[in-house]
Design a protein around this motif. Structure first.
Motif, PDB file in Angstrom:
ATOM      1  N   UNK A  78       0.845  -1.191   0.000  1.00  0.00           N
ATOM      2  CA  UNK A  78       0.000   0.000   0.000  1.00  0.00           C
ATOM      3  C   UNK A  78       0.883   1.244   0.000  1.00  0.00           C
ATOM      4  N   UNK A  79       0.280   2.402  -0.150  1.00  0.00           N
ATOM      5  CA  UNK A  79       1.039   3.636  -0.024  1.00  0.00           C
ATOM      6  C   UNK A  79       1.681   3.696   1.350  1.00  0.00           C
ATOM      7  N   UNK A  80       2.900   4.207   1.389  1.00  0.00           N
ATOM      8  CA  UNK A  80       3.553   4.462   2.668  1.00  0.00           C
ATOM      9  C   UNK A  80       3.281   5.924   3.049  1.00  0.00           C
ATOM     10  N   UNK A  81       4.128   6.513   3.875  1.00  0.00           N
ATOM     11  CA  UNK A  81       3.989   7.925   4.245  1.00  0.00           C
ATOM     12  C   UNK A  81       5.217   8.664   3.730  1.00  0.00           C
ATOM     13  N   UNK A  82       5.020   9.896   3.324  1.00  0.00           N
ATOM     14  CA  UNK A  82       6.091  10.647   2.674  1.00  0.00           C
ATOM     15  C   UNK A  82       7.295  10.849   3.577  1.00  0.00           C
ATOM     16  N   UNK A  83       7.098  10.965   4.867  1.00  0.00           N
ATOM     17  CA  UNK A  83       8.212  11.238   5.781  1.00  0.00           C
ATOM     18  C   UNK A  83       8.942   9.977   6.216  1.00  0.00           C
ATOM     19  N   UNK A  84       8.428   8.793   5.860  1.00  0.00           N
ATOM     20  CA  UNK A  84       9.102   7.549   6.187  1.00  0.00           C
ATOM     21  C   UNK A  84       8.528   6.858   7.408  1.00  0.00           C
ATOM     22  N   UNK A  85       8.731   5.541   7.498  1.00  0.00           N
ATOM     23  CA  UNK A  85       8.281   4.774   8.655  1.00  0.00           C
ATOM     24  C   UNK A  85       8.955   5.270   9.930  1.00  0.00           C
ATOM     25  N   UNK A  86       8.200   5.286  11.013  1.00  0.00           N
ATOM     26  CA  UNK A  86       8.770   5.763  12.272  1.00  0.00           C
ATOM     27  C   UNK A  86       9.972   4.928  12.687  1.00  0.00           C
ATOM     28  N   UNK A  87       9.880   3.600  12.548  1.00  0.00           N
ATOM     29  CA  UNK A  87      10.988   2.747  12.988  1.00  0.00           C
ATOM     30  C   UNK A  87      12.269   3.020  12.199  1.00  0.00           C
ATOM     31  N   UNK A  88      12.140   3.404  10.941  1.00  0.00           N
ATOM     32  CA  UNK A  88      13.319   3.749  10.151  1.00  0.00           C
ATOM     33  C   UNK A  88      13.902   5.077  10.629  1.00  0.00           C
ATOM     34  N   UNK A  89      13.039   6.042  10.868  1.00  0.00           N
ATOM     35  CA  UNK A  89      13.525   7.332  11.370  1.00  0.00           C
ATOM     36  C   UNK A  89      14.175   7.165  12.747  1.00  0.00           C
ATOM     37  N   UNK A  90      13.657   6.260  13.540  1.00  0.00           N
ATOM     38  CA  UNK A  90      14.242   6.005  14.854  1.00  0.00           C
ATOM     39  C   UNK A  90      15.636   5.388  14.718  1.00  0.00           C
ATOM     40  N   UNK A  91      15.826   4.499  13.734  1.00  0.00           N
ATOM     41  CA  UNK A  91      17.151   3.917  13.538  1.00  0.00           C
ATOM     42  C   UNK A  91      18.158   4.969  13.088  1.00  0.00           C
ATOM     43  N   UNK A  92      17.714   5.932  12.288  1.00  0.00           N
ATOM     44  CA  UNK A  92      18.592   7.031  11.884  1.00  0.00           C
ATOM     45  C   UNK A  92      19.014   7.834  13.115  1.00  0.00           C
ATOM     46  N   UNK A 101      27.148  11.390  18.604  1.00  0.00           N
ATOM     47  CA  UNK A 101      26.709  11.995  19.854  1.00  0.00           C
ATOM     48  C   UNK A 101      25.615  13.030  19.672  1.00  0.00           C
ATOM     49  N   UNK A 102      24.847  12.903  18.587  1.00  0.00           N
ATOM     50  CA  UNK A 102      23.782  13.858  18.262  1.00  0.00           C
ATOM     51  C   UNK A 102      22.441  13.264  18.639  1.00  0.00           C
ATOM     52  N   UNK A 103      21.669  13.978  19.449  1.00  0.00           N
ATOM     53  CA  UNK A 103      20.321  13.553  19.790  1.00  0.00           C
ATOM     54  C   UNK A 103      19.314  14.106  18.802  1.00  0.00           C
ATOM     55  N   UNK A 104      18.482  13.235  18.247  1.00  0.00           N
ATOM     56  CA  UNK A 104      17.464  13.638  17.273  1.00  0.00           C
ATOM     57  C   UNK A 104      16.111  13.082  17.681  1.00  0.00           C
ATOM     58  N   UNK A 105      15.084  13.882  17.517  1.00  0.00           N
ATOM     59  CA  UNK A 105      13.711  13.453  17.734  1.00  0.00           C
ATOM     60  C   UNK A 105      13.209  12.827  16.424  1.00  0.00           C
ATOM     61  N   UNK A 106      12.951  11.515  16.385  1.00  0.00           N
ATOM     62  CA  UNK A 106      12.534  10.873  15.125  1.00  0.00           C
ATOM     63  C   UNK A 106      11.261  11.461  14.536  1.00  0.00           C
ATOM     64  N   UNK A 107      10.381  12.005  15.381  1.00  0.00           N
ATOM     65  CA  UNK A 107       9.114  12.548  14.884  1.00  0.00           C
ATOM     66  C   UNK A 107       9.289  13.879  14.172  1.00  0.00           C
ATOM     67  N   UNK A 108      10.205  14.714  14.657  1.00  0.00           N
ATOM     68  CA  UNK A 108      10.287  16.087  14.152  1.00  0.00           C
ATOM     69  C   UNK A 108      11.624  16.453  13.537  1.00  0.00           C
ATOM     70  N   UNK A 109      12.648  15.630  13.739  1.00  0.00           N
ATOM     71  CA  UNK A 109      13.985  16.011  13.297  1.00  0.00           C
ATOM     72  C   UNK A 109      14.622  15.005  12.330  1.00  0.00           C
ATOM     73  N   UNK A 110      13.827  14.086  11.805  1.00  0.00           N
ATOM     74  CA  UNK A 110      14.303  13.128  10.804  1.00  0.00           C
ATOM     75  C   UNK A 110      13.199  12.922   9.765  1.00  0.00           C
ATOM     76  N   UNK A 111      13.577  12.953   8.504  1.00  0.00           N
ATOM     77  CA  UNK A 111      12.656  12.668   7.396  1.00  0.00           C
ATOM     78  C   UNK A 111      13.347  11.697   6.454  1.00  0.00           C
ATOM     79  N   UNK A 112      12.638  10.656   6.041  1.00  0.00           N
ATOM     80  CA  UNK A 112      13.154   9.740   5.035  1.00  0.00           C
ATOM     81  C   UNK A 112      12.918  10.332   3.651  1.00  0.00           C
TER      82      UNK A 112
END
Length: 411
Positions: A78-92, A101-112
């Protein structure tokens, strides 16, 4: 109103023109070389291709198996989401924390993104418009210039090979230009020159960005490949970097997933919000099975990445040492997957980089990228990609050596 008495066959028809942004794109300087390369291959000639940074090594087998497994799951079609799966953004985010040593919020600071090139281009579209100006490093990877042009903005190219001079030029332009530049584009390790910087360079950039109020976009596409103990620093590792900029990374190089088109944007929330808004109109995200396989690659692929880095380092040594034995003067790059080589004399005085690259392809059957393809400041150089194995690289050096022998020595 349409005149029904007019014969449609006699009406002069004019085709509409394409948009000005497309008409303003310059001719593709690699076109002649690619045409000759393809023609030779159609004739059955074995061309050793060092022109494009297109990895020839495959991904880890278990990453491919995960892709196949995920593709068999009907839910992933099916269609995915434009910003990417959350689990992928979390791995980034985890990768950035572990390595930089960089802290990133997967919801707001990472886009696939669909590769870093797509993300970069859409970020330019999100931030720039008519009358805006971007500072771009020179020599320039073409998309760094043309994505700005396609956003109808202006480009000022600054030589980036000397980091101190580059910083001074950024400051001078910001002090002299009205309105001031809106974005600064960076790319370290640099494509095509393989130039590198340390954290102190980025500290100066952050200070300038805050002083002159411009955004920073760092193309970190080659950040996974560093040699001889050098570790390419992330722009985001600098205090205050997330206040002014973002960074693009990719799984194309260190993970050999170039054709999978898996990239990421990370950093400033406002910039990523603008990128997500653009992407929401243009795409529905990556095929979900690809994203699931990418999660596994990021989670368990560090040993494979390091092995690939060692392979690139060995290839670098073979190519650099071989060219230097031929009498060239080639520096050993500290990172990336390219060697930036000045054309040796007497050829440098006789041929431009495009003609010299054509000579190597025609007579040595080795394809390289001419420096002129990266702007005027690239003239006099060649970019050679480290994508072939060591045996093929040695063969390329032998063929180049035979091609460039003095006429009197040619039997």
């Amino acid at each position: 109103m349409f005149d029904h008495t007019t014969n449609p066959e006699t009406v002069e028809r004019q085709s509409p023109e394409v948009a000005l942004r497309v008409r303003n794109l310059p001719p593709y300087l690699f076109g002649k070389i690619n045409d000759l390369k393809y023609r030779k291959r159609r004739e059955g000639i074995d061309v050793i291709d060092l022109g494009m940074g297109n990895p020839t090594d495959p991904p880890e087998p278990w990453v491919v198996e995960k892709l196949c497994e995920a593709a068999r799951d009907a839910r992933n079609h099916r269609y995915s989401v434009a910003s990417g799966l959350f689990n992928l953004r979390r791995e980034v985010a985890k990768k950035y924390e572990a390595r930089f040593g960089v802290g990133l919020d997967p919801d707001h600071e990472v886009v696939t993104t669909i590769g870093s090139k797509e993300g970069f281009s859409h970020m330019c579209l999100a931030l720039l418009g008519p009358g805006d100006t971007a500072l771009v490093p020179a020599p320039s990877f073409p998309i760094h210039v043309h994505a700005v042009a396609l956003a109808s903005a202006n480009v000022i190219a600054l030589d980036c090979r000397d980091p101190h001079a580059f910083l001074a030029d950024i400051k001078l332009v910001c002090e002299s230009l009205t309105p001031r530049p809106k974005i600064l584009i960076l790319n370290y390790p640099h494509n095509p020159t393989a130039a590198v910087v340390g954290p102190a360079f980025f500290e100066e950039v952050v200070a300038l960005a805050k002083r002159f109020r411009f955004f920073v976009i760092h193309d970190f596409a080659y950040g996974d490949i560093s040699f001889d103990g050098y570790q390419a620093p992330s722009f985001l590792s600098i205090v205050g970097a997330k206040d002014v900029g973002c960074e693009f990374t990719t799984m194309s190089k260190g993970y050999n997933m170039a054709g999978w088109r898996v990239g990421f944007a990370a950093g400033n929330r406002d910039m990523l919000t603008a990128l997500k808004a653009i992407k929401g109109y243009y795409d529905y995200g990556l095929f979900q099975a690809v994203q699931i396989a990418a999660i596994v690659a990021l989670r368990h692929g560090e040993p494979g990445r390091l092995a690939q880095v060692a392979e690139y380092q060995a290839r670098r040594d073979v190519l650099v040492d071989g060219l230097n034995r031929l009498g060239w003067t080639v520096e050993r790059p500290k990172a990336g997957m390219f060697v930036w080589a000045p054309i040796p004399e007497p050829w440098r005085s006789q041929l431009g980089s495009i003609d010299f690259a054509m000579k190597l392809l025609e007579e040595a059957e080795v394809a390289v990228s001419p420096g002129r393809g990266f702007g005027e400041s690239g003239e006099g150089y060649l970019r050679l990609a480290l994508i072939e194995n060591e045996h093929r690289l040695r063969q390329a050096v032998r063929q180049i050596g035979r091609c460039l022998k003095p006429e009197k020595a040619v039997s």
